[in-house]
Scaffold this motif. Structure first.
Motif, PDB file in Angstrom:
ATOM      1  N   ALA A  49       1.052  -1.352  -0.087  1.00 52.30           N
ATOM      2  CA  ALA A  49       0.133  -0.464  -0.103  1.00 52.30           C
ATOM      3  C   ALA A  49       0.712   0.935   0.496  1.00 52.30           C
ATOM      4  N   LEU A  50       1.698   1.237   0.689  1.00 53.09           N
ATOM      5  CA  LEU A  50       3.016   2.120   0.522  1.00 53.09           C
ATOM      6  C   LEU A  50       3.472   2.700  -0.045  1.00 53.09           C
ATOM      7  N   ARG A  51       4.184   1.110  -0.923  1.00 49.20           N
ATOM      8  CA  ARG A  51       4.620   1.647  -2.252  1.00 49.20           C
ATOM      9  C   ARG A  51       3.663   2.019  -3.094  1.00 49.20           C
ATOM     10  N   GLU A  52       2.206   1.955  -3.412  1.00 52.50           N
ATOM     11  CA  GLU A  52       1.833   1.597  -4.483  1.00 52.50           C
ATOM     12  C   GLU A  52       1.131   3.615  -4.191  1.00 52.50           C
ATOM     13  N   ARG A  53       1.151   4.131  -2.939  1.00 54.93           N
ATOM     14  CA  ARG A  53       1.243   5.773  -2.222  1.00 54.93           C
ATOM     15  C   ARG A  53       2.173   6.602  -2.471  1.00 54.93           C
ATOM     16  N   PHE A  54       3.508   6.060  -2.239  1.00 51.81           N
ATOM     17  CA  PHE A  54       4.272   6.742  -2.173  1.00 51.81           C
ATOM     18  C   PHE A  54       5.883   6.171  -2.871  1.00 51.81           C
ATOM     19  N   GLY A  55       6.083   5.588  -3.797  1.00 50.43           N
ATOM     20  CA  GLY A  55       6.901   4.992  -5.123  1.00 50.43           C
ATOM     21  C   GLY A  55       8.026   4.408  -4.339  1.00 50.43           C
ATOM     22  N   SER A  56       7.793   3.844  -2.106  1.00 48.99           N
ATOM     23  CA  SER A  56       8.127   3.686  -1.237  1.00 48.99           C
ATOM     24  C   SER A  56       9.550   2.187  -2.006  1.00 48.99           C
ATOM     25  N   ARG A  57      10.243   1.504  -1.780  1.00 50.35           N
ATOM     26  CA  ARG A  57      10.473   0.072  -2.384  1.00 50.35           C
ATOM     27  C   ARG A  57      10.786  -1.108  -0.960  1.00 50.35           C
ATOM     28  N   THR A  58       9.487  -2.062  -1.054  1.00 45.00           N
ATOM     29  CA  THR A  58       9.745  -3.270  -0.115  1.00 45.00           C
ATOM     30  C   THR A  58      11.025  -4.052   0.121  1.00 45.00           C
ATOM     31  N   VAL A  59      11.340  -3.865   1.365  1.00 46.73           N
ATOM     32  CA  VAL A  59      12.813  -5.026   1.315  1.00 46.73           C
ATOM     33  C   VAL A  59      12.533  -6.024   2.016  1.00 46.73           C
ATOM     34  N   VAL A  60      12.830  -7.066   1.923  1.00 50.00           N
ATOM     35  CA  VAL A  60      12.016  -8.203   2.782  1.00 50.00           C
ATOM     36  C   VAL A  60      13.489  -9.923   2.465  1.00 50.00           C
ATOM     37  N   HIS A  61      13.640 -10.012   3.670  1.00 51.92           N
ATOM     38  CA  HIS A  61      14.529 -11.288   3.072  1.00 51.92           C
ATOM     39  C   HIS A  61      14.389 -12.440   2.145  1.00 51.92           C
ATOM     40  N   ARG A  62      15.670 -12.625   0.921  1.00 56.14           N
ATOM     41  CA  ARG A  62      15.063 -13.237  -0.086  1.00 56.14           C
ATOM     42  C   ARG A  62      14.946 -14.787   0.713  1.00 56.14           C
ATOM     43  N   ASP A  63      14.825 -15.556   1.738  1.00 56.06           N
ATOM     44  CA  ASP A  63      14.400 -16.580   1.909  1.00 56.06           C
ATOM     45  C   ASP A  63      12.205 -16.533   2.693  1.00 56.06           C
ATOM     46  N   GLY A  64      12.332 -14.848   2.618  1.00 51.45           N
ATOM     47  CA  GLY A  64      10.816 -14.932   3.649  1.00 51.45           C
ATOM     48  C   GLY A  64       9.916 -15.150   2.409  1.00 51.45           C
ATOM     49  N   GLY A  65       9.900 -15.845   1.107  1.00 50.20           N
ATOM     50  CA  GLY A  65       8.774 -16.419   0.481  1.00 50.20           C
ATOM     51  C   GLY A  65       7.864 -15.033   0.081  1.00 50.20           C
ATOM     52  N   ALA A  66       8.612 -13.834  -0.137  1.00 49.31           N
ATOM     53  CA  ALA A  66       7.941 -12.921  -0.245  1.00 49.31           C
ATOM     54  C   ALA A  66       8.710 -12.703  -1.520  1.00 49.31           C
ATOM     55  N   ALA A  67       8.248 -13.073  -3.446  1.00 44.64           N
ATOM     56  CA  ALA A  67       8.500 -13.433  -4.748  1.00 44.64           C
ATOM     57  C   ALA A  67       8.030 -11.201  -5.055  1.00 44.64           C
ATOM     58  N   CYS A  68       7.426 -10.993  -3.975  1.00 43.52           N
ATOM     59  CA  CYS A  68       6.905  -9.367  -4.728  1.00 43.52           C
ATOM     60  C   CYS A  68       8.534  -8.347  -3.979  1.00 43.52           C
ATOM     61  N   ALA A  69       9.374  -8.275  -2.732  1.00 41.70           N
ATOM     62  CA  ALA A  69       9.978  -7.542  -2.236  1.00 41.70           C
ATOM     63  C   ALA A  69      11.228  -6.646  -3.969  1.00 41.70           C
ATOM     64  N   ASP A  70      11.270  -5.867  -4.076  1.00 39.49           N
ATOM     65  CA  ASP A  70      11.756  -4.700  -4.692  1.00 39.49           C
ATOM     66  C   ASP A  70      13.569  -5.192  -4.087  1.00 39.49           C
ATOM     67  N   VAL A  71      13.089  -5.340  -3.071  1.00 33.88           N
ATOM     68  CA  VAL A  71      14.878  -5.214  -2.472  1.00 33.88           C
ATOM     69  C   VAL A  71      14.942  -6.665  -1.406  1.00 33.88           C
ATOM     70  N   PRO A  72      15.467  -7.767  -1.687  1.00 38.33           N
ATOM     71  CA  PRO A  72      15.292  -9.218  -1.518  1.00 38.33           C
ATOM     72  C   PRO A  72      16.831  -9.639  -0.687  1.00 38.33           C
ATOM     73  N   VAL A  73      17.020  -8.822   0.768  1.00 38.19           N
ATOM     74  CA  VAL A  73      18.116  -8.440   1.033  1.00 38.19           C
ATOM     75  C   VAL A  73      18.527 -10.506   1.616  1.00 38.19           C
ATOM     76  N   LYS A  74      20.046 -10.684   2.111  1.00 35.48           N
ATOM     77  CA  LYS A  74      21.003 -11.025   2.743  1.00 35.48           C
ATOM     78  C   LYS A  74      21.756 -10.727   3.934  1.00 35.48           C
ATOM     79  N   HIS A  75      22.379 -11.745   4.485  1.00 36.47           N
ATOM     80  CA  HIS A  75      23.009 -11.788   5.095  1.00 36.47           C
ATOM     81  C   HIS A  75      24.205 -10.536   5.426  1.00 36.47           C
ATOM     82  N   GLY A  76      24.783  -9.484   5.944  1.00 37.01           N
ATOM     83  CA  GLY A  76      25.233  -8.509   5.726  1.00 37.01           C
ATOM     84  C   GLY A  76      25.103  -7.215   4.766  1.00 37.01           C
ATOM     85  N   ASP A  77      24.397  -7.122   4.281  1.00 35.64           N
ATOM     86  CA  ASP A  77      24.025  -6.322   3.189  1.00 35.64           C
ATOM     87  C   ASP A  77      22.771  -5.107   4.005  1.00 35.64           C
TER      88      ASP A  77
END
Lengths: 233, 233
Positions: A68-96
């Motif tokens: 909802a915030l991405r649609e409204r403000f253009g923010s990017r979603t950050v989720v760990h790459r193993d979270g099962g959230a393929a939607c994430a704009d920025v899939p992160v991992k340890h050390g990022d």
């Protein structure tokens, strides 16, 4: 740094706003979809631009406001790459690292509550999600939960931080807002005071917790960054 | 400074713990009687001695823990001398200071919500009680409430503080934890943006609020520092 702790009472979730006072760029950690208007008002009042929304994990108790915030403000979603959230704009991992102006957060993997749990470590504080709560920890009986892994994560990645590091969790159910690594090391009811891995695993195996009310709605929605639920609403 | 914001959900009250990290002496602002065990655990975990409990006013929505904490820890109760609380160990007035180790709070009289309202002003923050809330203010239709006096108090004693001063109120009903003088000056829905005294008084005269649920229990109890209720319990 501009810093605000926000509380969503239905799921007792803490959301955090961090912003750089010079560039006025901001990020939100664990935003809740029902609170989008609160965030929008706060961003407007403070004159901030939302750059990122960060998830500490795929939550089972509330739906994220990421989409909802991405649609409204253009923010990017950050989720760990193993979270099962393929939607994430920025899939992160340890050390990022996530950077917003002068603010820098280090991603530390802390699996145990879920596979894809992370903590975000800043200069003087850590956002621990459900991995380390004030006086407790997240449950380990669903979503790939593993008490032994949680114990190892807490000890290797969190209690190893400087003692004065402020601990900001994703929840508190008793009105407490913050703790420190020193306090959790000494007094955490499940993990502190030198509790052994075996003793901790025995505690976690005998909690007899109820099935989470929101899990069947929240987890699938959060694996789509909250988008499905928002589009239905 | 050790600083903790605590939330009591039944009355949406914020309580604040301030402590000097060297002397380990502490004070609590607006403690709630139902939360005594939370405070006791926190004081023990942090190794603190409770020296004072401070009231921003005689509350109508919850019962103070002042007397209960005094009985348990020997702390002294601080209430404005016009609050009608003869029980107070330290009846304060405008310009007084409360000191705990290196922490110093200045008492500023801010009548309007009640006759005996005060704010406690520290080095970088102010505890505003019900006089100034985030985006709003306390009601002025009971307990000697006076909208004109509240307007004058807010302008002369609070909005005159440095713009970056952190505003910690006695309540928030939307999950917000802190604001600043700058923000309230600009965006407070009732008092900000250059709202005139007359316009503010008109707003306050037309709120049509319900009779407070706890007032008939809370005010008499708080005029005894919460002691009557505790002794009945």
């Amino acid at each position: 740094m501009i810093f605000r702790q926000l509380f969503e009472s239905a799921s007792s979730t803490y959301t955090y706003l961090l912003a750089d006072p010079v560039t006025r760029r901001a990020l939100l950690i664990d935003p809740v979809v029902e609170e989008v208007e609160t965030y929008a008002a706060l961003l407007a009042d403070l004159g901030l631009t939302l750059e990122y929304t960060l998830e500490t994990h795929v939550h089972a108790d509330h739906v994220t406001a990421g989409a909802a915030l991405r649609e409204r403000f253009g923010s990017r979603t950050v989720v760990h790459r193993d979270g099962g959230a393929a939607c994430a704009d920025v899939p992160v991992k340890h050390g990022d690292h996530i950077r917003v102006g002068a603010i820098e957060l280090e991603v530390r993997e802390t699996p145990g509550h879920t596979n894809g749990c992370v903590a975000y470590v800043g200069a003087d504080r850590v956002f621990t999600g459900d991995t380390l709560l004030i006086g407790g920890c997240g449950r380990t009986d669903f979503q790939q939960g593993d008490a032994g892994r949680l114990y190892d994560s807490v000890h290797s990645e969190l209690l190893s931080l400087p003692p004065d590091t402020l601990v900001y969790p994703a929840h508190d159910y008793k009105g407490r807002s913050v703790s420190t690594i020193k306090e959790e090391t000494a007094t955490n009811a499940r993990l502190g005071g030198g509790t052994s891995r075996e003793a901790f695993m025995a505690i976690m195996a005998n909690l007899k917790l109820a099935y989470p009310k929101q899990i069947d709605r929240a987890v699938p929605a959060n694996q789509h960054c909250g988008r499905e639920v928002v589009s239905q609403g």
